[in-house]
Structure formats: structure tokens, C-alpha cells
Design a protein around this motif. Structure first.
Motif, short mmCIF file in Angstrom:
data_model
loop_
_atom_site.label_atom_id
_atom_site.label_comp_id
_atom_site.label_asym_id
_atom_site.label_seq_id
_atom_site.Cartn_x
_atom_site.Cartn_y
_atom_site.Cartn_z
N LYS A 132 1.14 -1.21 -0.08
CA LYS A 132 0.20 -0.09 0.04
C LYS A 132 0.53 1.19 0.17
CE LYS A 132 -3.36 2.37 2.59
NZ LYS A 132 -4.46 2.16 3.42
N LEU A 133 1.80 1.32 1.32
CA LEU A 133 2.77 2.37 1.16
C LEU A 133 3.53 2.95 -0.69
CD1 LEU A 133 4.32 2.22 4.85
CD2 LEU A 133 2.16 3.54 3.53
N LEU A 134 3.70 1.39 -0.99
CA LEU A 134 4.69 2.16 -2.16
C LEU A 134 3.77 2.15 -3.03
CD1 LEU A 134 7.35 0.86 -4.28
CD2 LEU A 134 6.23 -1.32 -5.05
N LEU A 135 2.21 1.49 -3.74
CA LEU A 135 1.82 2.45 -4.35
C LEU A 135 1.30 3.31 -4.15
CD1 LEU A 135 -0.53 -1.04 -4.66
CD2 LEU A 135 1.02 -0.27 -6.56
N MET A 136 0.97 3.80 -3.06
CA MET A 136 0.54 6.11 -2.68
C MET A 136 1.98 6.28 -3.06
SD MET A 136 -0.52 5.13 1.66
CE MET A 136 -1.74 6.51 0.96
N ASN A 137 2.57 5.57 -2.77
CA ASN A 137 4.11 6.75 -3.29
C ASN A 137 4.61 6.82 -4.66
OD1 ASN A 137 7.73 6.19 -3.80
ND2 ASN A 137 6.49 8.65 -2.21
N SER A 143 4.15 11.83 -1.53
CA SER A 143 5.75 12.29 -0.95
C SER A 143 5.51 11.18 0.50
CB SER A 143 5.39 13.72 -0.88
OG SER A 143 5.05 14.48 0.82
N TYR A 144 6.41 10.90 0.65
CA TYR A 144 6.87 10.80 1.76
C TYR A 144 6.23 10.67 2.68
CZ TYR A 144 10.33 7.49 -0.11
OH TYR A 144 10.95 6.46 -1.22
N ALA A 145 6.14 12.26 2.99
CA ALA A 145 5.58 13.05 4.70
C ALA A 145 4.31 12.98 4.18
CB ALA A 145 5.92 14.38 4.23
N GLU A 146 3.83 13.29 3.00
CA GLU A 146 1.78 13.00 3.05
C GLU A 146 1.50 11.65 3.11
OE1 GLU A 146 -1.87 13.98 1.76
OE2 GLU A 146 0.22 15.57 2.20
N ILE A 147 2.17 10.50 2.60
CA ILE A 147 1.62 9.01 3.01
C ILE A 147 2.03 8.95 4.53
CG2 ILE A 147 1.98 6.90 2.57
CD1 ILE A 147 3.37 7.47 0.26
N ALA A 148 2.96 10.16 5.36
CA ALA A 148 3.18 9.40 6.80
C ALA A 148 2.10 10.26 7.30
CB ALA A 148 4.17 10.00 7.10
N ARG A 149 1.67 11.37 7.14
CA ARG A 149 0.32 12.25 8.02
C ARG A 149 -0.93 11.20 7.65
NH1 ARG A 149 -3.48 15.25 6.07
NH2 ARG A 149 -3.32 15.60 3.98
N ARG A 150 -1.03 10.75 6.90
CA ARG A 150 -2.70 9.97 6.30
C ARG A 150 -2.20 8.34 6.77
NH1 ARG A 150 -4.12 10.45 -0.27
NH2 ARG A 150 -4.44 12.70 -0.45
N GLU A 151 -1.64 7.90 6.90
CA GLU A 151 -1.62 6.71 7.24
C GLU A 151 -1.17 6.87 8.76
OE1 GLU A 151 -2.31 3.72 5.61
OE2 GLU A 151 -2.77 5.23 4.46
N ASP A 152 -1.10 7.71 9.20
CA ASP A 152 -0.86 8.12 10.96
C ASP A 152 0.81 7.12 10.99
OD1 ASP A 152 -0.77 9.35 13.54
OD2 ASP A 152 -2.21 7.52 13.94
#
Length: 181
Positions: A132-137, A143-152
């Protein structure tokens, strides 16, 4: 205690209704004009901003609700545009690939199909969160920061997952990767 909890819920609902009536049209116009998106898309973005506000009203102290809503709509519009650009880029790339495949010999076509199959298998074998994280990126362009924010999650954790996922894909493409070493 239950009465106060119920009262807080009622107040949150009233607050949300008030903010919705007060800012919805203004935010829709802002999103449509500033980002050049269709008004119906702007309505969807604004609706998601209010959904986010609803989850935060009872748990967080928001000092300026209007500013919070504007920032949330702004960020959501940027995400929408990025996703649209990624899809457009993918679509153009796919069309170019399809056109190129029409001009390639059968050997190259078979290699391409094998490549896609190997990557698909590697994705299928990954833990769900990593995939999931790979596909989001890589697909959604986040960005890594946006994914981190969305996925907590922390940005470091996201980086590690994406790095491991890429390593898994590279390993799947190595000759003899199916063999035990």
C-alpha cells in the motif's frame, strides 16, 4: 456523565451544521477558482474537508475553523491535481508503450509480459502495508511526508517500507530469483 457526553455530541453537530452553512459555498468557489477544478469536484473536496473537521471537533481544539477548512481544502485540491497528473502521465505512458509494443518483435513483447508478471507476483507477496505504501508513493505520486500524515506513521517508517518494497521488486527481477540460493 452520559448527559454531558450527549450534550457535547449535540453541540458538535450544531457547530458542524453552522460551519457547513457558513463556509461551504465560499470554499467550493475557492477550490474551483484557485485550482481550476470542476465545481462538482470542488463540492466533493469541500465535503471531505467537513468530514475531517467532524472527526476533529470532538477531539482537538481548532482555534480557527475557517483557516482549518481552507488549509484542508487547499491540500485536498493539491492531492487531487497530483493524482490527476499521475493518472494522465500513466495513461500517456501506457499509450506510448502500447504503440511501441505494436512495433516490437515477439521476443520483446514476451520479455515485457514476463517483467509485468514478475512485478505483479512481487507485489502479491509483499505484506499489505508495504504494498500500500509503495503504491501510494509510486502510483499516486504522494511524498513520504504526505503518506506518513495520511497513514499516521513516521516519515522514517514510510521510507523504510517503500525502500524494502522496491528491494523486493528488484529481487524479483534478478535472474534466478525464483531459485533457492
Amino acid at each position: 456523565m452520559n448527559a454531558s457526553t450527549s450534550m457535547a455530541s449535540v453541540n458538535i453537530g450544531k457547530d458542524l451544521d453552522y460551519y457547513y452553512g457558513e463556509y461551504r459555498q465560499e470554499l467550493c468557489r475557492y477550490a474551483a477558482q484557485k485550482f481550476g477544478i470542476a465545481y462538482t469536484e470542488a463540492e466533493d473536496v469541500v465535503q471531505s474537508a467537513f468530514a475531517r473537521l467532524a472527526t476533529m471537533l470532538g477531539t482537538s481544539k481548532i482555534e480557527n475553523v475557517r483557516a482549518f477548512l481552507y488549509r484542508t481544502v487547499h491540500n485536498a485540491c493539491i492531492d487531487l491535481i497530483r493524482r490527476r497528473q499521475v493518472r494522465e502521465s500513466y495513461s500517456q505512458s501506457k499509450q506510448a508503450d502500447d504503440a511501441e509494443l505494436n512495433h516490437l518483435g515477439p521476443e520483446r513483447t514476451a520479455l515485457s509480459q514476463q517483467f509485468v508478471q514478475l512485478i505483479s507476483q512481487a507485489l502479491g507477496l509483499m505484506p499489505g502495508k508495504r504494498r500500500k505504501l509503495l503504491l501510494m508513493n509510486r502510483i499516486d505520486g504522494l511524498s513520504y511526508a504526505e503518506i506518513a500524515r495520511r497513514e499516521d506513521l513516521s516519515e522514517t517508517v514510510v521510507r523504510k517500507h517503500v525502500s524494502k518494497a522496491l528491494a523486493d521488486c528488484q529481487k524479483a527481477l534478478r535472474p534466478g530469483s525464483g531459485d533457492s540460493q
